[in-house]
Scaffold this active site. Structure first.
Site, PDB file in Angstrom:
ATOM      1  CB  CYS A  40     -10.212   3.241  -0.008  1.00  0.00           C
ATOM      2  SG  CYS A  40      -8.897   2.076  -0.289  1.00  0.00           S
TER       3      CYS A  40
ATOM      4  CD1 TRP B 271     -11.378  -3.198  -3.513  1.00  0.00           C
ATOM      5  CD2 TRP B 271      -9.514  -2.320  -4.377  1.00  0.00           C
ATOM      6  NE1 TRP B 271     -11.148  -3.804  -4.725  1.00  0.00           N
ATOM      7  CE2 TRP B 271     -10.020  -3.291  -5.276  1.00  0.00           C
ATOM      8  CE3 TRP B 271      -8.342  -1.629  -4.721  1.00  0.00           C
ATOM      9  CZ2 TRP B 271      -9.397  -3.587  -6.488  1.00  0.00           C
ATOM     10  CZ3 TRP B 271      -7.724  -1.929  -5.928  1.00  0.00           C
ATOM     11  CH2 TRP B 271      -8.255  -2.902  -6.791  1.00  0.00           C
TER      12      TRP B 271
ATOM     13  CE  LYS C 131     -20.347   3.012 -10.648  1.00  0.00           C
ATOM     14  NZ  LYS C 131     -20.682   2.343 -11.917  1.00  0.00           N
TER      15      LYS C 131
ATOM     16  CE  LYS D 262     -21.052  -3.734 -17.668  1.00  0.00           C
ATOM     17  NZ  LYS D 262     -20.617  -2.442 -18.025  1.00  0.00           N
TER      18      LYS D 262
ATOM     19  CG  HIS E  16      -8.686 -12.697 -39.243  1.00  0.00           C
ATOM     20  ND1 HIS E  16      -8.051 -12.941 -40.435  1.00  0.00           N
ATOM     21  CD2 HIS E  16      -9.771 -11.953 -39.544  1.00  0.00           C
ATOM     22  CE1 HIS E  16      -8.715 -12.353 -41.414  1.00  0.00           C
ATOM     23  NE2 HIS E  16      -9.772 -11.742 -40.903  1.00  0.00           N
TER      24      HIS E  16
ATOM     25  NE  ARG F 235     -15.645   4.994  -3.330  1.00  0.00           N
ATOM     26  CZ  ARG F 235     -15.357   5.995  -4.148  1.00  0.00           C
ATOM     27  NH1 ARG F 235     -16.324   6.738  -4.644  1.00  0.00           N
ATOM     28  NH2 ARG F 235     -14.117   6.279  -4.488  1.00  0.00           N
TER      29      ARG F 235
ATOM     30  CD  GLU G 154     -20.225  -1.920 -21.612  1.00  0.00           C
ATOM     31  OE1 GLU G 154     -18.986  -1.842 -21.599  1.00  0.00           O
ATOM     32  OE2 GLU G 154     -20.919  -1.780 -20.587  1.00  0.00           O
TER      33      GLU G 154
ATOM     34  CD  GLU H 214     -18.144  -4.952 -15.277  1.00  0.00           C
ATOM     35  OE1 GLU H 214     -17.325  -4.377 -14.554  1.00  0.00           O
ATOM     36  OE2 GLU H 214     -18.812  -4.362 -16.146  1.00  0.00           O
TER      37      GLU H 214
ATOM     38  CG  ASN I  47      -9.989   6.808   0.016  1.00  0.00           C
ATOM     39  OD1 ASN I  47      -9.921   5.969   0.904  1.00  0.00           O
ATOM     40  ND2 ASN I  47     -11.131   7.318  -0.415  1.00  0.00           N
ATOM     41  N   GLY I  48      -5.797   6.345  -1.688  1.00  0.00           N
ATOM     42  CA  GLY I  48      -4.669   6.704  -2.556  1.00  0.00           C
ATOM     43  C   GLY I  48      -3.453   5.872  -2.201  1.00  0.00           C
TER      44      GLY I  48
HETATM   45  C1  F6R Z   1     -17.409  -1.532 -16.178  1.00  0.00           C
HETATM   46  C2  F6R Z   1     -17.017  -0.337 -15.473  1.00  0.00           C
HETATM   47  C3  F6R Z   1     -15.641   0.169 -15.651  1.00  0.00           C
HETATM   48  C4  F6R Z   1     -15.664   1.707 -15.776  1.00  0.00           C
HETATM   49  C5  F6R Z   1     -14.225   2.246 -15.830  1.00  0.00           C
HETATM   50  C6  F6R Z   1     -14.207   3.737 -16.050  1.00  0.00           C
HETATM   51  O1  F6R Z   1     -18.729  -1.875 -15.906  1.00  0.00           O
HETATM   52  O2  F6R Z   1     -17.788   0.236 -14.737  1.00  0.00           O
HETATM   53  O3  F6R Z   1     -15.018  -0.407 -16.739  1.00  0.00           O
HETATM   54  O4  F6R Z   1     -16.357   2.040 -16.931  1.00  0.00           O
HETATM   55  O5  F6R Z   1     -13.576   1.945 -14.627  1.00  0.00           O
HETATM   56  O6  F6R Z   1     -14.903   4.413 -15.061  1.00  0.00           O
HETATM   57  P1  F6R Z   1     -15.362   5.901 -15.265  1.00  0.00           P
HETATM   58  O7  F6R Z   1     -16.378   5.934 -16.356  1.00  0.00           O
HETATM   59  O8  F6R Z   1     -15.939   6.315 -13.949  1.00  0.00           O
HETATM   60  O9  F6R Z   1     -14.143   6.676 -15.642  1.00  0.00           O
END
Ligand code: F6R
Length: 615
Positions: free
Chosen positions: A2, A81, A610, A492, A511, A27, A488, A495, A107-108
């Site tokens: 949010c 959100w 985000k 990517k 395995h 976000r 990673e 997502e 928010n929260g």
């Molecule tokens: C993936 C992504 C998330 C963040 C995770 C941690 O592309 O963006 O997996 O890496 O939510 O976020 P931060 O680094 O802000 O703690």
């Protein structure tokens, strides 16, 4: 997650709030709303809508006729959100109190909202939403005795959980009250206007002077500035931080998506991350923010890294750095797990908390647990003034510039560069010779040029992306430094393209997961010309024997891999510790172009936010 924006000043608040909400779109959200004080009607008006801000804007144009252009100089807005209750108009914020005189954007999560709601219902309050937030609006009204600040404080005293809130009331036309506990609130101090937001990107268009609230701070905000006190009404002072992000940095600058822009910003982000920090002659690095003497560094016997998601995978690369370069035993922990286990933290343990946003709830709690147990805690963050940066009080900023795309890209490369610099400094205080230190520093100086060379592969990557864009499942493999990079790469892809992707250590495939391979399951293998390459080539053969197409990410000029691959993408030759950077850039571009072929909403992938500020 949010987002909150509030405005008090001389301008038309509607425009400032809507443009702020648009800046927070990245976000992730599913509904939005605004509450404004109309000086003409002497009352609050509210507009909410499900879906994008554009839908809210057309509702505002229809439902909130502007009397004289400056009818609304006070207001709050919110992007929601959904957590408690579906994304409907009734559940969208701001929420009104029973009389309609108090509006809250939150928010929260209010954890004890059920008990509070039952009590309020018994007193005759009628609820119009399924949200936890609505209890706050009614509680504030119940506690109000002429002073909005005191009413908000009294309401928050009854609340368990997390909040970042902005509150306005028709009884106080020039006032916003904001408070935080676990959910960020920043206040931009302009000239004759003040903007409150959950994220500085909604503020920097108007002012670069920002005050960040700490947990349990409550601020009284007017057009002239702000006063902050604790919930117990004890005045506190918080520093004014100057934010050096420019507006251009938070705009797309001609790129189709923020993600693509940020992928392309990596040479610059890396140059910024290492600038002034590499001491070539001494074969070491200078990271002023860690505020540790060489003797203190030498006393560290163990490193624990806590992080989530992409930051966690960067932390895994960091584990290899600390072991290889500094000879320090290192654990990497998912922050959510770390905070609820009983982690062993000795006095000579260094806890590294890695977080792009500095606001991830689980990583913040890992920091607090580490501090309670007496660890030295360093934060590695991108966002200046974020909660982790402030609570750790020492650490290293990435200086990667704002990351708006939901999928983290340039933060990963900058995190890897910062971790390498930390490992060099720790290594030099222990076992790393001056001459090896110099070799490593010289190689790190190449990071921007190596990233730029990886970006040059984009046309080839695009062609390969088109070929595999219809896959339903994909694997990413690697060993050594390429293992976290494979994890990673899979993250990517899943997502932003919604393809089911799994990252595995190349040797682990046989395995179990190898059972899933067939001609419909492409396998991306990071196989640069480094130690372990021949073993990874054997794993590629295992995939090909099951008819899986193999896409190799290999060193420029290394033709040996061609024989075992259907497609090859090249990265420049560099020392092993630097290789994660070009390889991850290739994976980011591959994920991006596959998602684009599939028509996915790349900057706002479904269900994702985000910054994950709830557990
Ligand atoms: C993936 C992504 C998330 C963040 C995770 C941690 O592309 O963006 O997996 O890496 O939510 O976020 P931060 O680094 O802000 O703690």
């Amino acid at each position: 997650m949010c987002g909150i924006v509030g405005y008090v000043g001389q301008r038309n608040a509607t425009g400032v709030i809507v443009s702020g909400l648009q800046r927070l779109e990245y976000r992730g959200y599913d509904s939005a709303g605004v509450a404004l004080y109309s000086s003409h009607r002497k009352a609050l008006v509210r507009v909410r809508s499900v879906g994008k801000i554009a839908a809210l804007v057309s509702r505002i144009e229809k439902d909130v006729p502007d009397q004289d252009g400056l009818d609304y100089t006070l207001g709050i807005g919110h992007t929601r959100w959904a957590t408690h209750g579906a994304p409907t108009e009734a559940n969208a914020h701001p929420h009104f109190s029973r009389s309609g005189e108090f509006a809250v954007a939150h928010n929260g999560i209010i954890e004890n909202y059920v008990a509070l709601k039952e009590r309020l219902v018994q007193k005759g309050y009628v609820f119009t939403s399924e949200t936890d937030t609505e209890v706050l609006a009614h509680l504030i009204e119940e506690c109000y005795e002429g002073d909005l600040h005191r009413a908000v404080a009294a309401a928050l005293e009854q609340v368990e959980g997390t909040y970042g809130i902005a509150v306005i009331s028709s009884r106080h036309p020039g006032l916003i009250v904001a408070a935080r506990k676990g959910s960020p609130i920043a206040i931009g101090v302009g000239s004759g206007e003040t903007i409150v937001a959950s994220d500085i990107s909604a503020i920097i268009n108007y002012t670069k002077k920002v005050v960040f609230l700490n947990d349990e701070d409550i601020a009284t905000i007017t057009a002239e500035g702000l006063d902050i006190s604790s919930l117990k009404n004890v005045p506190v002072s918080r520093e004014l931080t100057h934010i050096d992000w420019s507006l251009g940095q938070i705009e797309k600058g001609g790129f189709e998506h923020f993600m693509l822009k940020e992928i392309h910003e990596q040479p610059q982000a890396l140059a910024n991350a290492i600038r002034g920090r590499l001491l070539e002659k001494d074969g070491t690095t200078h990271l002023g923010g860690i505020r540790m003497t060489s003797a203190e560094i030498a006393r560290i016997r163990h490193i624990t890294i806590a992080a989530c998601g992409t930051s966690y995978y960067a932390g895994m690369v960091g584990k290899y750095f600390f072991e290889d370069l500094a000879g320090l035993s290192t654990d990497i922990e998912q922050a959510a797990e770390f905070r609820y286990r009983n982690p062993i933290i000795e006095r000579d343990t260094l806890l590294l908390a890695i977080s792009q946003s500095g606001e991830t709830a689980d990583t913040i709690e890992a920091v607090r647990e580490g501090m309670r147990k007496g660890a030295t805690v360093l934060g590695i963050c991108n966002v200046v003034g974020s909660t982790i940066a402030r609570e750790t009080e020492r650490g290293v900023y990435l200086h990667a510039g704002p990351e708006i795309g939901v999928a983290s890209t340039k933060a990963f490369s900058a995190q890897v560069a910062v971790l390498a610099m930390l490992a060099i400094v720790f290594g030099r205080a222990r076992r790393l010779s001056g001459s090896t230190g110099r070799d490593l520093v010289r190689e790190l100086l190449r990071a921007p040029e190596v990233a730029a060379a990886a970006l040059e592969q984009e046309p080839a990557i695009k062609v390969i992306a088109e070929k595999y864009a219809r896959a339903e499942h994909m694997f990413f493999l690697g060993r050594g430094y390429m293992y976290p990079v494979a994890l990673e790469g899979a993250l990517k892809l899943k997502e932003i393209s919604y393809i089911h992707a799994e990252g595995y250590h190349a040797a682990e495939l046989k395995h179990g997961p190898i059972a899933l391979l067939d001609e419909h399951v492409p396998v991306v293998v990071a196989v640069p010309d480094l130690h372990g390459k021949s073993k990874t080539i054997s794993n590629m053969q295992e995939c090909r024997a099951r008819s899986s197409p193999v896409i190799a990410i290999a060193t420029a000029g290394d033709d040996e891999v061609n024989r075992y691959s259907n497609d090859v993408i090249r990265v420049p030759r560099c020392l092993d510790f630097l290789t994660p950077i070009p390889v991850v850039i290739v994976e980011q571009l591959l994920a991006y172009h596959i998602a684009k072929c599939r028509g996915c909403p790349i900057d706002q992938p479904r269900n994702l936010a985000k910054s994950v500020t709830v557990e």
